[in-house]
Design an enzyme around this catalytic site. Structure first.
Site, PDB file in Angstrom:
ATOM      1  N   SER A  70      -4.151  -1.139  14.386  1.00  0.00           N
ATOM      2  CA  SER A  70      -4.807   0.027  14.780  1.00  0.00           C
ATOM      3  C   SER A  70      -5.410  -0.166  15.958  1.00  0.00           C
ATOM      4  O   SER A  70      -5.473  -1.373  16.777  1.00  0.00           O
ATOM      5  CB  SER A  70      -6.209   0.152  13.922  1.00  0.00           C
ATOM      6  OG  SER A  70      -6.987   1.030  14.157  1.00  0.00           O
ATOM      7  N   GLY A 126      -1.352   7.612   1.651  1.00  0.00           N
ATOM      8  CA  GLY A 126      -1.090   7.592   3.040  1.00  0.00           C
ATOM      9  C   GLY A 126      -0.022   7.404   3.569  1.00  0.00           C
ATOM     10  O   GLY A 126       1.116   7.833   3.623  1.00  0.00           O
ATOM     11  N   ASN A 167       1.335   3.286  -2.191  1.00  0.00           N
ATOM     12  CA  ASN A 167       1.026   4.435  -3.006  1.00  0.00           C
ATOM     13  C   ASN A 167       0.100   5.615  -2.357  1.00  0.00           C
ATOM     14  O   ASN A 167      -0.179   6.673  -2.998  1.00  0.00           O
ATOM     15  CB  ASN A 167       0.296   3.990  -4.407  1.00  0.00           C
ATOM     16  CG  ASN A 167      -0.997   3.315  -3.770  1.00  0.00           C
ATOM     17  OD1 ASN A 167      -1.102   2.323  -3.387  1.00  0.00           O
ATOM     18  ND2 ASN A 167      -2.348   3.889  -4.483  1.00  0.00           N
ATOM     19  N   GLY A 183       0.889  -1.325   0.043  1.00  0.00           N
ATOM     20  CA  GLY A 183       0.169  -0.043  -0.234  1.00  0.00           C
ATOM     21  C   GLY A 183       0.771   1.365   0.175  1.00  0.00           C
ATOM     22  O   GLY A 183       0.393   2.236   0.580  1.00  0.00           O
ATOM     23  N   GLY A 211       1.641   4.495   4.090  1.00  0.00           N
ATOM     24  CA  GLY A 211       2.397   3.654   3.286  1.00  0.00           C
ATOM     25  C   GLY A 211       3.443   4.400   2.384  1.00  0.00           C
ATOM     26  O   GLY A 211       4.663   4.401   2.049  1.00  0.00           O
ATOM     27  N   TYR A 251     -13.475  -4.944  10.985  1.00  0.00           N
ATOM     28  CA  TYR A 251     -12.258  -4.468  11.034  1.00  0.00           C
ATOM     29  C   TYR A 251     -11.491  -4.502  12.188  1.00  0.00           C
ATOM     30  O   TYR A 251     -10.275  -4.760  12.207  1.00  0.00           O
ATOM     31  CB  TYR A 251     -12.571  -2.612  10.975  1.00  0.00           C
ATOM     32  CG  TYR A 251     -11.170  -1.885  10.855  1.00  0.00           C
ATOM     33  CD1 TYR A 251     -10.321  -2.036   9.695  1.00  0.00           C
ATOM     34  CD2 TYR A 251     -10.781  -1.022  11.810  1.00  0.00           C
ATOM     35  CE1 TYR A 251      -9.101  -1.398   9.577  1.00  0.00           C
ATOM     36  CE2 TYR A 251      -9.821  -0.136  11.702  1.00  0.00           C
ATOM     37  CZ  TYR A 251      -9.055  -0.157  10.591  1.00  0.00           C
ATOM     38  OH  TYR A 251      -7.836   0.409  10.513  1.00  0.00           O
TER      39      TYR A 251
HETATM   40  N1  NAP Z   1      -5.620   6.303   8.795  1.00  0.00           N
HETATM   41  C1  NAP Z   1      -5.909   6.195   9.968  1.00  0.00           C
HETATM   42  O1  NAP Z   1      -6.208   6.926  11.026  1.00  0.00           O
HETATM   43  C2  NAP Z   1      -5.348   4.669  10.440  1.00  0.00           C
HETATM   44  C3  NAP Z   1      -5.513   4.322  11.960  1.00  0.00           C
HETATM   45  C4  NAP Z   1      -5.343   3.122  12.254  1.00  0.00           C
HETATM   46  C5  NAP Z   1      -4.842   2.216  11.303  1.00  0.00           C
HETATM   47  N2  NAP Z   1      -4.407   2.554  10.150  1.00  0.00           N
HETATM   48  C6  NAP Z   1      -4.044   1.613   9.247  1.00  0.00           C
HETATM   49  O2  NAP Z   1      -2.780   2.040   8.292  1.00  0.00           O
HETATM   50  C7  NAP Z   1      -2.828   1.136   7.310  1.00  0.00           C
HETATM   51  C8  NAP Z   1      -2.601   2.403   5.992  1.00  0.00           C
HETATM   52  O3  NAP Z   1      -3.945   2.976   5.713  1.00  0.00           O
HETATM   53  P1  NAP Z   1      -3.870   4.529   5.315  1.00  0.00           P
HETATM   54  O4  NAP Z   1      -4.396   4.996   6.542  1.00  0.00           O
HETATM   55  O5  NAP Z   1      -2.446   5.018   4.733  1.00  0.00           O
HETATM   56  O6  NAP Z   1      -4.733   4.455   4.103  1.00  0.00           O
HETATM   57  P2  NAP Z   1      -4.818   4.677   2.624  1.00  0.00           P
HETATM   58  O7  NAP Z   1      -4.431   5.925   2.334  1.00  0.00           O
HETATM   59  O8  NAP Z   1      -6.278   4.316   2.204  1.00  0.00           O
HETATM   60  O9  NAP Z   1      -3.952   3.433   2.110  1.00  0.00           O
HETATM   61  C9  NAP Z   1      -4.131   2.169   2.180  1.00  0.00           C
HETATM   62  C10 NAP Z   1      -3.284   1.573   1.188  1.00  0.00           C
HETATM   63  O10 NAP Z   1      -3.833   0.028   1.084  1.00  0.00           O
HETATM   64  C11 NAP Z   1      -4.010  -0.278  -0.326  1.00  0.00           C
HETATM   65  N3  NAP Z   1      -4.642  -1.469  -0.408  1.00  0.00           N
HETATM   66  C12 NAP Z   1      -6.116  -1.648   0.023  1.00  0.00           C
HETATM   67  N4  NAP Z   1      -6.571  -2.931  -0.425  1.00  0.00           N
HETATM   68  C13 NAP Z   1      -5.463  -3.494  -1.148  1.00  0.00           C
HETATM   69  C14 NAP Z   1      -5.430  -4.680  -1.861  1.00  0.00           C
HETATM   70  N5  NAP Z   1      -6.412  -5.489  -1.739  1.00  0.00           N
HETATM   71  N6  NAP Z   1      -4.193  -4.966  -2.166  1.00  0.00           N
HETATM   72  C15 NAP Z   1      -3.086  -4.038  -2.055  1.00  0.00           C
HETATM   73  N7  NAP Z   1      -3.305  -3.126  -1.511  1.00  0.00           N
HETATM   74  C16 NAP Z   1      -4.475  -2.428  -1.133  1.00  0.00           C
HETATM   75  C17 NAP Z   1      -4.571   0.963  -0.792  1.00  0.00           C
HETATM   76  O11 NAP Z   1      -4.574   0.956  -2.179  1.00  0.00           O
HETATM   77  P3  NAP Z   1      -5.453   1.622  -3.212  1.00  0.00           P
HETATM   78  O12 NAP Z   1      -4.796   3.270  -3.251  1.00  0.00           O
HETATM   79  O13 NAP Z   1      -5.430   1.019  -4.438  1.00  0.00           O
HETATM   80  O14 NAP Z   1      -6.902   1.916  -2.496  1.00  0.00           O
HETATM   81  C18 NAP Z   1      -3.569   2.038  -0.334  1.00  0.00           C
HETATM   82  O15 NAP Z   1      -2.414   2.046  -0.851  1.00  0.00           O
HETATM   83  C19 NAP Z   1      -3.868   0.378   7.084  1.00  0.00           C
HETATM   84  O16 NAP Z   1      -3.532  -1.010   7.268  1.00  0.00           O
HETATM   85  C20 NAP Z   1      -4.966   0.900   8.207  1.00  0.00           C
HETATM   86  O17 NAP Z   1      -5.780  -0.014   8.785  1.00  0.00           O
HETATM   87  C21 NAP Z   1      -4.903   3.648   9.564  1.00  0.00           C
END
Ligand code: NAP
Length: 320
Positions: free
Chosen positions: A154, A29, A27, A25, A31, A185
């Site tokens: 999380s 947030g 690309n 991931g 990641g 989740y």
């Molecule tokens: N943001 C928060 O407040 C928060 C809080 C606690 C935990 N987290 C955790 O942080 C991690 C990163 O999330 P983020 O907040 O940075 O959100 P994000 O910006 O939505 O990034 C999520 C990434 O996961 C990718 N992804 C989703 N489904 C996938 C699949 N089937 N195969 C490969 N890649 C996939 C997305 O790809 P696409 O761009 O193609 O959709 C995107 O690159 C997650 O595990 C999330 O649970 C986030």
């Protein structure tokens, strides 16, 4: 409002030349910022993502500002085990070492949909896809030891609709109970914590360290399955920031600490938390590391049971 935990400048200045990392991931947030920072420190980073065009766009933007490191894109759809196997095959065909695997990609509160292999979408993407990926890349992680696996979990692993998050071994994929997107989740994020715990036990003495993190409540695209991102980023942003939502750079600090801080080498299996929202308010300030307030996250029997069940689901026969 307490301040987010931050990495020391010394950690962010470490020379990562000669090291290779895989970030799922990468690309978007957290990641994306993780890839950006590792490349800035001179690492070679494999950006694993399901939309290679988006990955290429991210790679080009990163390399324009961080010419020292290198970023390569390999397609990975965690919601399809064949894609995970194909990713690992492509990686291992060209590399025999991996210094860090960041199991970061995730989805949140999707509807009641299934992965290609028939798993609940959240457990399948967030945990089972990463489980198989980790197992397939273990030979390279062992070769590069000391090396690390960081599971991005999380604080939501602690609570599901006001109750403690739990793994429902009798109905992992919501086939018998009514579907609840938040409980699903929480289950998947608890699985991330338990996965790291089980790995730490299995990999004890190998130099491969496995940990899990809560990154904070971060302004990313994660909300997109249930809210337009522009509402979060523009209309609600001032209110959400006041309520504690942090920016992606701050949200990447815990991952970077877990991946790079020397002391983590002695803390395999631990959980690291940015500011969070836990049932026990005393835990909200986070900690690097911190004991999860959810007893289910600290249960070795549950961790080992989930390890065995996951292994079967992803079609692996015996312990690697
Ligand atoms: N943001 C928060 O407040 C928060 C809080 C606690 C935990 N987290 C955790 O942080 C991690 C990163 O999330 P983020 O907040 O940075 O959100 P994000 O910006 O939505 O990034 C999520 C990434 O996961 C990718 N992804 C989703 N489904 C996938 C699949 N089937 N195969 C490969 N890649 C996939 C997305 O790809 P696409 O761009 O193609 O959709 C995107 O690159 C997650 O595990 C999330 O649970 C986030």
């Amino acid at each position: 409002m307490p301040k987010p935990l931050v990495c020391s400048q010394a950690l962010l200045d470490l020379d990562l030349g000669g090291k290779t990392y895989v970030v799922t991931g990468g690309n978007s947030g957290i990641g994306l910022v993780t890839v950006q920072q590792l490349a800035k420190q001179g690492a070679r980073v494999i950006l694993a993502c399901r939309r290679p065009d988006e990955g290429a766009r991210a790679r080009d933007a990163i390399l324009a500002t961080s010419p020292r490191g290198s970023v390569e894109v390999i397609a990975l759809d965690l919601a399809e085990l064949a894609s995970v196997r194909s990713f690992a095959q492509q990686y291992l065909a060209k590399n025999d070492a991996l210094h860090g695997l960041v199991n970061n990609a995730g989805v949140m509160n999707t509807g009641h949909v299934k992965t290609k292999d028939g798993f609940d979408m959240q457990l399948g993407t967030n945990h089972l896809g990463h489980y198989l990926l980790t197992e397939l890349l273990l030979p390279a992680l062992r070769n590069a030891a000391p090396s690390r696996i960081v599971n991005v979990s999380s604080c939501y692993h602690d609570l599901a609709q006001g109750r403690e998050g739990r793994i429902d071994f009798d109905d992992l994929h919501f086939e018998r109970r009514p579907y609840d997107g938040w409980a699903a989740y929480a289950q998947s994020k608890l699985a991330n914590v338990l996965h790291a715990k089980a790995l730490a036990t299995r990999l004890d003495g190998t130099g491969v360290v496995a940990v899990s993190v809560h990154p904070g409540w971060v302004r990313t695209n994660l909300v997109k399955s249930f809210m337009p991102v522009w509402l979060q980023d523009f209309v609600f942003r001032p209110f959400l920031s006041l309520a504690g939502m942090i920016e992606p750079w701050e949200g990447t600090q815990t991952t970077l600490h877990a991946l790079l801080a020397p002391e983590v080498a002695h803390e395999s299996g631990s959980f690291y938390s940015q500011l969070g929202m836990y049932r026990d308010k005393a835990a909200n300030k986070g900690g690097w590391p911190m004991r999860s307030p959810n007893p289910n996250a600290n249960d070795d029997v549950v961790a080992s049971r989930l390890d065995a069940v996951s292994r079967e689901f992803v079609g692996l026969a015996t312990t690697a």
